[in-house]
Design an enzyme around this catalytic site. Structure first.
Site, PDB file in Angstrom:
ATOM      1  N   GLU A 257      36.741  32.900  42.012  1.00 41.60           N
ATOM      2  CA  GLU A 257      35.454  32.289  41.658  1.00 41.60           C
ATOM      3  C   GLU A 257      35.563  31.977  40.180  1.00 41.60           C
ATOM      4  OE1 GLU A 257      33.388  31.929  44.080  1.00 41.60           O
ATOM      5  OE2 GLU A 257      34.494  33.212  45.446  1.00 41.60           O
ATOM      6  N   CYS A 296      27.692  31.960  36.233  1.00 41.55           N
ATOM      7  CA  CYS A 296      28.639  30.986  36.778  1.00 41.55           C
ATOM      8  C   CYS A 296      27.906  29.919  37.581  1.00 41.55           C
ATOM      9  CB  CYS A 296      29.636  31.708  37.656  1.00 41.55           C
ATOM     10  SG  CYS A 296      28.833  32.780  38.847  1.00 41.55           S
TER      11      CYS A 296
HETATM   12  P1  NAP Z   1      38.475  35.516  31.844  1.00 38.26           P
HETATM   13  O1  NAP Z   1      38.985  35.621  30.479  1.00 38.26           O
HETATM   14  O2  NAP Z   1      39.214  34.707  32.811  1.00 38.26           O
HETATM   15  O3  NAP Z   1      38.306  37.024  32.354  1.00 38.26           O
HETATM   16  C1  NAP Z   1      37.930  37.309  33.658  1.00 38.26           C
HETATM   17  C2  NAP Z   1      38.557  38.626  34.091  1.00 38.26           C
HETATM   18  O4  NAP Z   1      39.975  38.480  34.130  1.00 38.26           O
HETATM   19  C3  NAP Z   1      38.299  39.774  33.133  1.00 38.26           C
HETATM   20  O5  NAP Z   1      38.151  40.959  33.844  1.00 38.26           O
HETATM   21  C4  NAP Z   1      39.566  39.812  32.322  1.00 38.26           C
HETATM   22  O6  NAP Z   1      39.798  41.044  31.719  1.00 38.26           O
HETATM   23  C5  NAP Z   1      40.574  39.522  33.379  1.00 38.26           C
HETATM   24  N1  NAP Z   1      41.851  39.090  32.872  1.00 38.26           N
HETATM   25  C6  NAP Z   1      42.109  38.222  31.882  1.00 38.26           C
HETATM   26  N2  NAP Z   1      43.431  38.078  31.740  1.00 38.26           N
HETATM   27  C7  NAP Z   1      44.017  38.874  32.662  1.00 38.26           C
HETATM   28  C8  NAP Z   1      45.369  39.159  32.999  1.00 38.26           C
HETATM   29  N3  NAP Z   1      46.378  38.616  32.379  1.00 38.26           N
HETATM   30  N4  NAP Z   1      45.592  40.030  34.012  1.00 38.26           N
HETATM   31  C9  NAP Z   1      44.577  40.621  34.668  1.00 38.26           C
HETATM   32  N5  NAP Z   1      43.293  40.381  34.380  1.00 38.26           N
HETATM   33  C10 NAP Z   1      43.007  39.516  33.388  1.00 38.26           C
HETATM   34  O7  NAP Z   1      37.026  34.961  31.866  1.00 38.26           O
HETATM   35  P2  NAP Z   1      35.906  35.124  30.781  1.00 38.26           P
HETATM   36  O8  NAP Z   1      36.084  34.066  29.776  1.00 38.26           O
HETATM   37  O9  NAP Z   1      35.790  36.531  30.340  1.00 38.26           O
HETATM   38  O10 NAP Z   1      34.668  34.843  31.698  1.00 38.26           O
HETATM   39  C11 NAP Z   1      33.931  33.692  31.648  1.00 38.26           C
HETATM   40  C12 NAP Z   1      34.336  32.729  32.703  1.00 38.26           C
HETATM   41  O11 NAP Z   1      34.154  33.304  33.977  1.00 38.26           O
HETATM   42  C13 NAP Z   1      33.493  31.492  32.674  1.00 38.26           C
HETATM   43  O12 NAP Z   1      34.321  30.386  32.650  1.00 38.26           O
HETATM   44  C14 NAP Z   1      32.700  31.524  33.967  1.00 38.26           C
HETATM   45  O13 NAP Z   1      32.476  30.271  34.521  1.00 38.26           O
HETATM   46  C15 NAP Z   1      33.533  32.364  34.835  1.00 38.26           C
HETATM   47  N6  NAP Z   1      32.681  33.074  35.772  1.00 38.26           N
HETATM   48  C16 NAP Z   1      32.714  32.708  37.055  1.00 38.26           C
HETATM   49  C17 NAP Z   1      31.931  33.361  37.963  1.00 38.26           C
HETATM   50  C18 NAP Z   1      31.955  32.983  39.426  1.00 38.26           C
HETATM   51  O14 NAP Z   1      31.393  33.691  40.266  1.00 38.26           O
HETATM   52  N7  NAP Z   1      32.578  31.898  39.766  1.00 38.26           N
HETATM   53  C19 NAP Z   1      31.106  34.390  37.561  1.00 38.26           C
HETATM   54  C20 NAP Z   1      31.081  34.728  36.229  1.00 38.26           C
HETATM   55  C21 NAP Z   1      31.904  34.073  35.344  1.00 38.26           C
HETATM   56  P3  NAP Z   1      39.561  41.268  30.156  1.00 38.26           P
HETATM   57  O15 NAP Z   1      38.108  41.092  29.930  1.00 38.26           O
HETATM   58  O16 NAP Z   1      40.021  42.641  29.947  1.00 38.26           O
HETATM   59  O17 NAP Z   1      40.376  40.236  29.467  1.00 38.26           O
END
Ligand code: NAP
Length: 684
Positions: A257, A296
């Site tokens: 997602e 999101c």
């Molecule tokens: P992100 O950087 O992709 O992080 C999301 C998750 O992935 C976090 O738990 C993060 O952990 C983890 N992560 C990052 N790099 C990783 C790796 N190499 N290995 C394992 N896990 C890893 O996203 P964000 O910027 O925090 O979140 C915002 C984004 O999420 C927005 O673009 C939004 O649209 C999207 N979002 C989507 C939904 C949906 O339901 N579609 C809901 C909410 C948010 P860490 O925090 O420890 O890096």
């Protein structure tokens, strides 16, 4: 000293090595906790989930897992206050926290209830009816779902630290699959607190839930084909993780997602002054400011009829001007802070990118009042509205997601153009349409549904009860194509099936009956010894069958039934008219008369363990019944579902009515409630 977050591994709380990363409050920038998962044995964590958690969960039936979720939800409800208090540090207002905490807990309740209503009290889920694949019916097919024998890896976004975990956890646990949860770092302290409460409740079996606060190190290197990954976050991270060699080589199921440039379309009928115009302004304002726009599903693109786009901008600017920003703990505040300073810096950059192709018409600057907070310390951001004059030729407004209270007005000149603009988002989680013209609603839905996971149509008739554009519900699918990640979560029992393997089983009716605990036509018909209505729930065997005497249907019966019920439809009362009907040769028996006669044939009338008939399923009339025909019924015990703790179980019977030529005239399932031994003994 700042608290170091724990990791729940192998059913114990352990700290990672080193000082860890500092996590700060979104409201005042003060330290809240540190987190590190360094030094954890990730192979051991996976092994524990598979070996201990999986086998413990699989001992339970779907209903027992549902009861477990209900108990957990009740427990969390009683302990939620401290979660609300801590949630403020994430920048969430009381109502934002309600969506996260109560919304998450209610997801557990819904999955608990759906699993007990829609799944068997068993270990195998039958996916659809048997498939007839042989001429004589001695070799059939049946799709079954069984739990995957691995771990569910749940990687969550920062914006819903509680709901994000629970909406994934609920279907996994119902399926019988243990979870390893990795929350986003910035708000992991709230997830950790909830997991501490879950563990303290003692409700989940050992190994069912583990928590990693920090990086996942070499976890992915140890995955295999029985594991699943459900990811929520940015598209970039999803692509990176999905390309992991182990995920590719072992075809590890991966649901994502991700980002979404969700749109809301205002119908051309919804002019200023109509209820729909006002509803639209209210909905967009709410979506932009709830959770400070860090949803999101939030509306990022406001697609409005060109002739009234100016009025839409004015009304939204007025409405956004009333939003009070500040300390989310204050009751005078409508919108709290972004989750972190880093998040604010990112949103600022994204607004800059959007502003290269659109004009900022409200907000977009750093001088604004905040209530009960220091603007210099908290991650506050002013709601920002943009207007794009030429949205068809501006790529940024359809691709740059500012994950905050930011949205852009895109004018359209025809419904086709509105559809094209919506599709330019290249896949969204949620879309909405505000119109009181259902013809417009249909055209827009059919034009854009393929690009959406969920769509809501709002008008004056449903607005009061509408759950709104941005609320994913456990009953409905959450996910979307393309940019939204291509995944699907929840959607009721659909979400449970993501954690199960669907297998097509082929074999004889008797074999399929033994595997699925559901009697299949063609399987053995057992002699129950006594009428099966004299047996308690426990005494009944699947396959217990009664074949009745026959009964002739007379013309008097048909006339009597017509007069008695008032159903004087011509096919039952007018010989000539009935014969003109291509299906009949003359007057025929009512379908409901046939079913009533069948009941008269198969019931055993004396007081007994059968407590009530609560419906029929899949009733089909296969042949007309003419007067003079004789009916006979075969009734077989098809499926038993114990309703634990109620004193009864549900028994489904396979009913088949045949005529004097042994042709099937009707088939259906009869649904009854049958007393358990204990209940029956207590009422006699
Ligand atoms: P992100 O950087 O992709 O992080 C999301 C998750 O992935 C976090 O738990 C993060 O952990 C983890 N992560 C990052 N790099 C990783 C790796 N190499 N290995 C394992 N896990 C890893 O996203 P964000 O910027 O925090 O979140 C915002 C984004 O999420 C927005 O673009 C939004 O649209 C999207 N979002 C989507 C939904 C949906 O339901 N579609 C809901 C909410 C948010 P860490 O925090 O420890 O890096």
């Amino acid at each position: 000293m700042t608290k170091k977050l724990g990791n729940l591994v192998l059913d114990r709380w352990v700290e990672g090595d080193g000082d860890g990363t500092a996590l700060t409050s979104a409201v005042d920038g003060e330290a809240v906790a540190t987190l590190t998962s360094d030094g954890l044995d990730f192979a051991g964590i996976l092994d524990h989930a598979r070996r201990v958690g999986g086998s413990n969960l699989r001992k339970l039936t779907f209903h027992e897992r549902g009861e477990m979720l209900k108990a957990l939800a009740q427990y969390l409800m009683e302990h939620k206050q401290e979660l609300y208090t801590l949630s403020t540090q994430t920048g969430a207002t009381r109502s934002d926290s309600w969506v996260d905490i109560d919304g998450g807990i209610s997801t557990l309740f819904v999955f608990s209830s759906k699993s007990r209503r829609e799944m068997p009290n068993d270990h195998v889920y039958l996916d659809g009816p048997p498939e007839q694949i042989s001429r004589n019916g001695t070799f059939l097919g049946q799709h079954i779902c069984t739990p995957k024998l691995g771990a569910a890896i749940h990687i969550n976004a920062f914006n819903f630290p509680c709901w994000g975990m629970l909406e994934k956890l609920a279907p996994a646990l119902i399926a019988g699959v243990p979870a390893i949860v990795k929350p986003a770092s910035s708000t992991a302290y709230l997830t950790e607190l909830m997991v501490r409460r879950i563990q303290a409740s003692g409700i989940l079996p050992d190994g069912a839930l583990q928590l990693i606060c920090g990086g996942v190190s070499d976890l992915f290197d140890h995955l295999n084909c029985q594991d699943t990954i459900a990811f929520t976050g940015s598209k970039g991270t999803a692509e990176f993780l999905q390309a992991h060699p182990r995920v590719v080589s072992d075809s590890v199921a991966f649901t994502a997602e991700t980002d979404s440039l969700n749109s809301s379309i205002l119908g051309p009928d919804a002019l200023p002054g109509t209820p729909e115009f006002d509803l639209f302004i209210k909905e967009v304002t709410r979506e932009m400011t709830a959770k400070a726009g860090q949803k999101c599903t939030a509306i990022r693109r406001i697609i409005a009829p060109a002739p009234i786009a100016g009025e839409v901008v004015e009304a939204l600017a007025r409405s956004l001007g009333e939003i009070r920003i500040g300390n989310p703990a204050s009751t005078d505040v409508d919108m709290g802070a972004l989750a972190s300073q880093g998040q604010r810096a990112e949103v600022r950059d994204r607004v800059k990118a959007l502003a290269s192709q659109a004009d900022i018409v409200y907000g977009g600057h750093d001088e604004f009042d905040v209530v009960d907070a220091d603007i210099g310390k908290g991650a506050f951001f002013m709601p920002t509205l943009l207007h794009c004059e030429n949205p068809l030729s501006s790529a940024a407004v359809h691709s740059v997601e500012a994950f905050g209270p930011v949205s852009t007005v895109l004018p359209y000149t025809s419904l086709d153009e509105a559809i094209e603009l919506s599709r330019l988002g290249e896949g969204s989680l949620a879309g909405s349409i505000v119109t009181n013209d259902d013809g417009v609603a249909r055209e827009l839905v059919l034009g854009t549904a393929a690009y959406h996971g969920r769509m809501v149509v709002i008008n004056r008739h449903c607005a009061a009860e509408s759950t709104g554009h941005g609320s994913p519900l456990p009953h409905l699918v959450h996910g979307g194509p393309g940019r939204a990640g291509g995944g699907e979560e929840m959607g009721g029992i659909r979400g449970v099936k993501h954690y199960m393997q669907r297998t097509a089983i082929q074999g004889s009716p008797q074999t399929l009956t033994a595997i699925g605990h559901r009697w299949v036509r063609g399987a053995d018909q057992l002699d129950p010894g006594v009428h099966p209505f004299r047996k308690t729930f426990e005494q009944l065997a699947i396959g217990d069958t009664v074949v009745t005497d026959s009964r002739e249907v007379t013309l008097d019966d048909i006339q009597h039934f017509a007069d008695f019920t008032g159903d004087t439809f011509y096919a039952h009362t007018d010989e000539e008219a009935a014969a003109k009907n291509p299906f009949f040769e003359g007057r025929v028996a009512h379908g409901y008369l046939i079913v009533s006669f069948a009941a008269g044939l198969f019931v055993d009338p004396e007081f007994g363990p059968v407590l009530a008939n609560y419906g029929v399923d899949d009733l089909r009339f296969a042949q007309p019944v003419n007067y003079g025909d004789s009916l006979r019924v075969r009734l077989s015990c098809k499926q038993k579902t114990l309703r634990a703790g109620t004193g009864y179980g549900e028994v489904r019977w396979d009913a088949e009515i045949t005529n004097q030529d042994e042709e099937i005239v009707a088939r259906y399932d009869v649904l009854t409630m049958v007393a358990t031994n204990e209940q029956w003994a207590s009422v006699q």
